[in-house]
Design a protein around this motif. Structure first.
Motif, PDB file in Angstrom:
ATOM      1  N   ALA A  69       0.813  -1.227   0.000  1.00 57.26           N
ATOM      2  CA  ALA A  69       0.000   0.000   0.000  1.00 57.26           C
ATOM      3  C   ALA A  69       0.841   1.269   0.000  1.00 57.26           C
ATOM      4  CB  ALA A  69      -0.949   0.004   1.191  1.00 57.26           C
ATOM      5  N   THR A  70       2.156   1.126   0.183  1.00 59.68           N
ATOM      6  CA  THR A  70       3.002   2.324   0.152  1.00 59.68           C
ATOM      7  C   THR A  70       3.561   2.573  -1.255  1.00 59.68           C
ATOM      8  OG1 THR A  70       5.099   1.194   0.650  1.00 59.68           O
ATOM      9  CG2 THR A  70       3.753   1.845   2.533  1.00 59.68           C
ATOM     10  N   GLN A  71       3.300   1.635  -2.172  1.00 58.59           N
ATOM     11  CA  GLN A  71       3.861   1.747  -3.522  1.00 58.59           C
ATOM     12  C   GLN A  71       2.800   2.182  -4.544  1.00 58.59           C
ATOM     13  OE1 GLN A  71       7.244   1.133  -4.262  1.00 58.59           O
ATOM     14  NE2 GLN A  71       7.434   1.037  -2.026  1.00 58.59           N
ATOM     15  N   ASP A  72       3.279   2.597  -5.721  1.00 58.82           N
ATOM     16  CA  ASP A  72       2.395   3.018  -6.808  1.00 58.82           C
ATOM     17  C   ASP A  72       1.589   1.821  -7.332  1.00 58.82           C
ATOM     18  OD1 ASP A  72       1.239   4.103  -9.056  1.00 58.82           O
ATOM     19  OD2 ASP A  72       3.080   4.110 -10.243  1.00 58.82           O
ATOM     20  N   PRO A  73       0.261   1.852  -7.219  1.00 62.81           N
ATOM     21  CA  PRO A  73      -0.516   0.687  -7.669  1.00 62.81           C
ATOM     22  C   PRO A  73      -0.632   0.572  -9.183  1.00 62.81           C
ATOM     23  CG  PRO A  73      -1.996   2.397  -6.894  1.00 62.81           C
ATOM     24  CD  PRO A  73      -0.595   2.898  -6.661  1.00 62.81           C
ATOM     25  N   TYR A  74      -0.302   1.670  -9.908  1.00 63.47           N
ATOM     26  CA  TYR A  74      -0.489   1.660 -11.368  1.00 63.47           C
ATOM     27  C   TYR A  74       0.637   0.951 -12.119  1.00 63.47           C
ATOM     28  CZ  TYR A  74      -4.285   4.979 -10.649  1.00 63.47           C
ATOM     29  OH  TYR A  74      -5.444   5.569 -10.247  1.00 63.47           O
ATOM     30  N   SER A  75       1.469   0.211 -11.398  1.00 61.67           N
ATOM     31  CA  SER A  75       2.546  -0.515 -12.073  1.00 61.67           C
ATOM     32  C   SER A  75       1.940  -1.517 -13.058  1.00 61.67           C
ATOM     33  CB  SER A  75       3.416  -1.224 -11.034  1.00 61.67           C
ATOM     34  OG  SER A  75       3.465  -2.593 -11.287  1.00 61.67           O
ATOM     35  N   GLN A  76       2.590  -1.653 -14.222  1.00 65.65           N
ATOM     36  CA  GLN A  76       2.025  -2.505 -15.270  1.00 65.65           C
ATOM     37  C   GLN A  76       1.959  -3.963 -14.830  1.00 65.65           C
ATOM     38  OE1 GLN A  76       0.614  -1.080 -17.893  1.00 65.65           O
ATOM     39  NE2 GLN A  76      -0.207  -3.078 -18.461  1.00 65.65           N
ATOM     40  N   VAL A  77       2.867  -4.386 -13.941  1.00 66.55           N
ATOM     41  CA  VAL A  77       2.824  -5.768 -13.446  1.00 66.55           C
ATOM     42  C   VAL A  77       1.496  -6.018 -12.736  1.00 66.55           C
ATOM     43  CG1 VAL A  77       3.790  -7.329 -11.691  1.00 66.55           C
ATOM     44  CG2 VAL A  77       5.307  -6.206 -13.294  1.00 66.55           C
ATOM     45  N   ASN A  78       1.086  -5.079 -11.880  1.00 62.14           N
ATOM     46  CA  ASN A  78      -0.198  -5.239 -11.175  1.00 62.14           C
ATOM     47  C   ASN A  78      -1.348  -5.316 -12.179  1.00 62.14           C
ATOM     48  OD1 ASN A  78       1.337  -4.864  -8.905  1.00 62.14           O
ATOM     49  ND2 ASN A  78       0.655  -2.769  -8.516  1.00 62.14           N
ATOM     50  N   ILE A  79      -1.328  -4.404 -13.147  1.00 63.16           N
ATOM     51  CA  ILE A  79      -2.417  -4.345 -14.134  1.00 63.16           C
ATOM     52  C   ILE A  79      -2.438  -5.620 -14.978  1.00 63.16           C
ATOM     53  CG2 ILE A  79      -3.257  -3.073 -16.181  1.00 63.16           C
ATOM     54  CD1 ILE A  79      -1.988  -0.538 -14.789  1.00 63.16           C
ATOM     55  N   THR A  80      -1.253  -6.116 -15.335  1.00 58.24           N
ATOM     56  CA  THR A  80      -1.174  -7.338 -16.147  1.00 58.24           C
ATOM     57  C   THR A  80      -1.675  -8.552 -15.370  1.00 58.24           C
ATOM     58  OG1 THR A  80       0.688  -6.428 -17.387  1.00 58.24           O
ATOM     59  CG2 THR A  80       0.396  -8.804 -17.484  1.00 58.24           C
ATOM     60  N   ILE A  81      -1.259  -8.691 -14.119  1.00 61.25           N
ATOM     61  CA  ILE A  81      -1.704  -9.839 -13.312  1.00 61.25           C
ATOM     62  C   ILE A  81      -3.227  -9.819 -13.185  1.00 61.25           C
ATOM     63  CG2 ILE A  81      -1.672 -10.948 -11.022  1.00 61.25           C
ATOM     64  CD1 ILE A  81       1.089  -9.691 -10.559  1.00 61.25           C
ATOM     65  N   ILE A  82      -3.754  -8.663 -12.784  1.00 64.89           N
ATOM     66  CA  ILE A  82      -5.198  -8.566 -12.527  1.00 64.89           C
ATOM     67  C   ILE A  82      -5.984  -8.712 -13.837  1.00 64.89           C
ATOM     68  CG2 ILE A  82      -7.020  -6.986 -11.689  1.00 64.89           C
ATOM     69  CD1 ILE A  82      -4.894  -6.072  -9.562  1.00 64.89           C
ATOM     70  N   GLY A  83      -5.462  -8.132 -14.913  1.00 64.05           N
ATOM     71  CA  GLY A  83      -6.116  -8.259 -16.220  1.00 64.05           C
ATOM     72  C   GLY A  83      -6.174  -9.711 -16.687  1.00 64.05           C
ATOM     73  N   ASN A  84      -5.095 -10.445 -16.454  1.00 66.41           N
ATOM     74  CA  ASN A  84      -5.072 -11.856 -16.841  1.00 66.41           C
ATOM     75  C   ASN A  84      -6.054 -12.680 -16.025  1.00 66.41           C
ATOM     76  OD1 ASN A  84      -2.902 -13.289 -18.708  1.00 66.41           O
ATOM     77  ND2 ASN A  84      -2.240 -11.228 -18.191  1.00 66.41           N
ATOM     78  N   LEU A  85      -6.136 -12.390 -14.738  1.00 68.74           N
ATOM     79  CA  LEU A  85      -7.080 -13.124 -13.884  1.00 68.74           C
ATOM     80  C   LEU A  85      -8.515 -12.814 -14.300  1.00 68.74           C
ATOM     81  CD1 LEU A  85      -5.183 -12.609 -10.529  1.00 68.74           C
ATOM     82  CD2 LEU A  85      -5.576 -14.805 -11.648  1.00 68.74           C
ATOM     83  N   ALA A  86      -8.764 -11.542 -14.672  1.00 70.31           N
ATOM     84  CA  ALA A  86     -10.106 -11.158 -15.130  1.00 70.31           C
ATOM     85  C   ALA A  86     -10.448 -11.903 -16.420  1.00 70.31           C
ATOM     86  CB  ALA A  86     -10.166  -9.647 -15.350  1.00 70.31           C
TER      87      ALA A  86
END
Lengths: 128, 212
Positions: free
Chosen positions: B139-156
């Motif tokens: 929660a102290t880091q930038d959530p918009y990192s592409q790794v986060n978006i890629t992981i969540i996008g793949n799970l979706a």
């Protein structure tokens, strides 16, 4: 000096997923920042990360990746409808993908409509 | 005897009839977000033992770790059994020199980097195996990192149920609202896995996530 290499979507359109990833990584491994028109498919993004990991060695320590996708922005009403129609027509051509070699790009910060690239001073590694 | 028979039936027909008993719950996220700390907390709470070692140096977890048949109880008495899968952090860059800067010898740093790259590949391969996923973000880091978006996008894309955990809320820099703004379509629970803060809310969210 930082080199930006623009890749129009037409250059990857007819390639297989592996072909697209290899093409983009080949450019990134030449210490150039790739600006791809549009974006990869979700599964291609994970495949890009996987292939990057397979190719990491003494000279290549990976990539920094960012995608700007207008459909993720908070569009509302008619603008959102217009964007949805455009997405249907243009497919993955919308948006912009940035792939920076980790040797050149230290970090990419996205917020979400603005991208900031922090470049590294060190480009080539010392031979060990 | 009957138990074994039931296990065989579950194995062969469980998924088909929707009575799959042991779901696979994966912990995914970038390196150093606290996945293993959360796995340890879950295991300590319900099994009485830890699951893996943690370190301030990234990529401490470099292999998939599985703790089977963890049974948790909700406040109202409901039970849920799952196999907990702790995965190596997913990253797009791994530089052995970063490990050397953290005080490792060159030999150890290169070995860690090699193992870390294999760990990332394994994590991605295991995405297909998961029934539900908890994405652990710092929660102290930038959530918009592409790794986060890629992981969540793949799970979706796989229609895998996802819960986002905003970890390290005990730190002053933690910003849960930024994570909620980045992923508005998901439930976000702020916790401190290290200190157990909001851990009961997390367990209740797991029940909700699995539809139990």
């Amino acid at each position: 000096m930082v080199t930006l290499h623009f890749v129009p979507y037409t250059e990857i359109e007819n390639l297989s997923s592996i072909g697209r990833i290899k093409k983009l990584l080949t450019v990134a491994k030449q210490n150039k920042i790739v600006l791809l028109q549009g974006r990869l498919k979700k599964e291609e993004e994970t495949e890009l990360i996987k292939t990057t990991m397979e190719e990491i060695n003494k000279e290549f320590s990976g990539i920094e990746l960012a995608v700007i996708n207008p459909s993720q922005s908070s569009l509302q009403g008619f603008n959102k409808f217009k964007n949805d129609v455009l997405s249907l027509v243009l497919g993955d051509r919308q948006g912009l993908t940035i792939i920076g070699p980790a040797n050149v790009v230290k970090a990419i910060s996205k917020d979400p409509d603005k991208i900031e690239l922090y470049t590294s001073e060190r480009v080539s590694r010392k031979k060990r | 005897m009957m138990g074994k028979f039931r296990d065989v039936l579950n194995l062969w027909f469980g998924g088909i009839f929707g009575v799959k008993k042991n779901i696979k719950l994966g912990l995914y996220g970038p390196p150093n977000s606290g996945k293993t700390t959360l796995a340890n907390k879950i295991c300590q709470d319900w099994v009485g033992q830890s699951m893996g070692s943690v370190s301030p140096i990234a990529h401490e977890t470099r292999e998939i770790n599985i703790k089977e048949q963890i049974s948790i109880k909700a406040d109202d008495g409901r039970e849920l059994m799952f196999n907990l899968v702790d995965t190596p952090g997913i990253a797009t860059r791994i530089d052995y020199e970063d490990f050397m800067k953290a005080g490792m010898s060159e030999v150890k740093a290169k070995k860690r980097a090699r193992e870390a790259t294999r760990g990332v590949i394994e994590s991605i391969k295991w995405l297909d195996e998961m029934d539900t996923v908890v994405v652990v973000l710092d929660a102290t880091q930038d959530p918009y990192s592409q790794v986060n978006i890629t992981i969540i996008g793949n799970l979706a894309a796989r229609k895998t149920p996802v819960l986002i955990v905003a970890n390290k809320v005990d730190l002053r820099k933690a910003n849960i609202k930024k994570i909620q703004a980045a992923f508005p379509q998901y439930d976000v629970i702020g916790i401190s896995a290290k200190f157990g803060k909001n851990i009961n809310e997390f367990y209740n969210a797991i029940f909700k996530l699995t539809g139990r």
